[in-house]
Design a protein around this motif. Structure first.
Motif, short mmCIF file in Angstrom:
data_model
loop_
_atom_site.label_atom_id
_atom_site.label_comp_id
_atom_site.label_asym_id
_atom_site.label_seq_id
_atom_site.Cartn_x
_atom_site.Cartn_y
_atom_site.Cartn_z
N GLU A 1 41.23 39.04 30.71
CA GLU A 1 40.40 39.72 29.47
C GLU A 1 39.23 40.31 30.01
O GLU A 1 38.65 41.27 29.53
CB GLU A 1 40.19 38.50 28.52
CG GLU A 1 39.22 38.87 27.22
CD GLU A 1 40.15 40.02 26.45
OE1 GLU A 1 39.34 40.68 25.86
OE2 GLU A 1 41.13 39.75 26.33
N TYR A 2 38.59 39.61 31.16
CA TYR A 2 37.26 40.25 31.37
C TYR A 2 37.31 40.75 33.00
O TYR A 2 36.39 41.20 33.33
CB TYR A 2 36.16 39.28 31.45
CG TYR A 2 35.95 38.60 29.83
CD1 TYR A 2 35.15 39.29 29.00
CD2 TYR A 2 36.68 37.48 29.52
CE1 TYR A 2 35.13 38.83 27.53
CE2 TYR A 2 36.48 37.29 28.35
CZ TYR A 2 35.60 37.76 27.13
OH TYR A 2 35.63 37.41 25.94
N ARG B 1 43.85 24.48 31.19
CA ARG B 1 42.50 24.75 31.89
C ARG B 1 43.07 26.15 32.64
O ARG B 1 42.21 27.10 32.99
CB ARG B 1 42.23 23.83 32.82
CG ARG B 1 41.55 22.83 31.84
CD ARG B 1 40.89 21.59 33.10
NE ARG B 1 40.20 20.50 31.92
CZ ARG B 1 39.78 19.44 32.43
NH1 ARG B 1 39.95 19.14 33.81
NH2 ARG B 1 39.33 18.49 31.57
N GLN B 2 44.42 26.01 33.35
CA GLN B 2 44.52 27.20 34.14
C GLN B 2 45.05 28.33 33.46
O GLN B 2 44.72 29.32 33.75
CB GLN B 2 45.72 26.64 35.09
CG GLN B 2 45.68 25.61 36.22
CD GLN B 2 46.85 25.26 36.82
OE1 GLN B 2 48.06 24.89 35.76
NE2 GLN B 2 46.83 25.13 38.17
N ILE B 3 45.67 28.09 32.24
CA ILE B 3 45.86 29.18 31.39
C ILE B 3 44.51 29.94 30.93
O ILE B 3 44.53 31.11 30.96
CB ILE B 3 46.64 28.73 30.08
CG1 ILE B 3 48.06 28.27 30.47
CG2 ILE B 3 46.69 29.66 29.15
CD1 ILE B 3 48.89 27.54 29.48
N GLY B 4 43.70 28.83 30.51
CA GLY B 4 42.08 29.47 30.22
C GLY B 4 41.46 30.39 31.23
O GLY B 4 40.94 31.41 31.04
N LEU B 5 41.77 30.24 32.53
CA LEU B 5 40.93 30.89 33.57
C LEU B 5 42.04 32.02 33.58
O LEU B 5 41.16 33.13 33.97
CB LEU B 5 41.21 29.59 34.96
CG LEU B 5 40.10 28.75 34.96
CD1 LEU B 5 40.32 28.07 36.36
CD2 LEU B 5 38.52 29.35 35.14
N GLU B 6 43.18 31.90 33.48
CA GLU B 6 43.82 33.24 34.10
C GLU B 6 43.56 33.99 32.85
O GLU B 6 43.50 35.36 33.02
CB GLU B 6 45.35 32.99 33.98
CG GLU B 6 45.75 32.25 35.20
CD GLU B 6 45.42 33.28 36.51
OE1 GLU B 6 45.68 34.36 36.57
OE2 GLU B 6 45.08 32.53 37.35
N GLU C 1 37.28 33.10 41.93
CA GLU C 1 37.11 31.67 42.73
C GLU C 1 35.79 30.84 42.53
O GLU C 1 36.12 29.77 42.45
CB GLU C 1 37.42 32.16 44.21
CG GLU C 1 38.76 32.74 44.56
CD GLU C 1 38.88 33.19 45.80
OE1 GLU C 1 37.89 33.25 46.64
OE2 GLU C 1 40.04 33.91 46.19
N LYS C 2 34.78 31.64 42.32
CA LYS C 2 33.40 31.00 41.98
C LYS C 2 33.57 30.34 40.65
O LYS C 2 33.05 29.23 40.55
CB LYS C 2 32.26 31.86 42.28
CG LYS C 2 31.99 32.35 43.66
CD LYS C 2 30.75 33.24 43.79
CE LYS C 2 30.79 33.87 45.07
NZ LYS C 2 29.49 34.64 45.29
N ILE C 3 33.89 31.22 39.58
CA ILE C 3 34.19 30.48 38.44
C ILE C 3 35.21 29.33 38.28
O ILE C 3 34.94 28.43 37.58
CB ILE C 3 34.66 31.76 37.16
CG1 ILE C 3 33.37 32.67 37.13
CG2 ILE C 3 34.89 31.30 36.09
CD1 ILE C 3 33.77 34.08 36.52
N ALA C 4 36.44 29.45 38.91
CA ALA C 4 37.23 28.55 39.07
C ALA C 4 36.58 27.11 39.76
O ALA C 4 36.92 26.01 39.16
CB ALA C 4 38.39 28.79 39.79
#
Length: 157
Positions: free
Chosen positions: A46-47, A36-41, A55-58
């Motif tokens: 990427e975007y 999950r952390q890898i995906g968020l990073e 922070e809101k998306i996390a």
């Protein structure tokens, strides 16, 4: 002290030293990031997401994955004739009804995922959010499992 006793205590000391070193290394090494952390990073890089939006998306992801885990548990508890045999062989549910129920559970999960992705995109800069949805939605809207269920469940007439 005899030579055997000296060798025994030296061997014991080496074993204790090795065990202690192992435990120190295990507790001091950095914890690898979760998927999950890898995906968020990846999402941030990427975007090109600003820190405040990230922070809101996390936080949104954290809430979503709690619901996602609940949906996965529901799917696991469901009678899933395509994936596993029924745990209750005397079940009165017809195979067609079981397939319809499984399809409904999968579609509910999919609807929640699509809504989550749209919520994530809304927190991004608009151009990046549109690109995110264009990149991601085709991958999640028609998963092979749901396509198989759709082809096996005949619509009600």
């Amino acid at each position: 002290m005899k030579i055997r006793e000296k060798l025994f205590f030296m061997a014991l000391a080496v074993i204790l030293l090795a065990y202690t070193a192992h435990e120190v290394v295990i507790h001091l090494r950095p914890v690898p990031p979760s998927p999950r952390q890898i995906g968020l990073e990846w999402l941030r890089a990427e975007y090109d997401i600003p820190q405040e939006a990230y922070e809101k998306i996390a936080a949104l992801h954290q809430d979503y994955f709690v619901r996602c885990d609940e949906m996965c548990a529901t799917m696991e508890r469901a009678h899933r004739p395509l994936i596993q045999r029924s745990r209750t062989p005397q079940s009165k549910e017809t195979p067609s009804a079981a397939l319809k129920r499984e399809k409904a559970v999968c579609e509910n999960c999919l609807e929640n995922m699509v809504q989550h992705l749209k919520n994530v995109a809304a927190l991004m800069p608009s151009v990046q959010g549109e690109r995110f949805l264009k990149d991601i939605l085709p991958e999640v809207i028609n998963p092979p499992e749901l396509q198989k269920l759709r082809s096996q469940v005949t619509p009600l007439q």
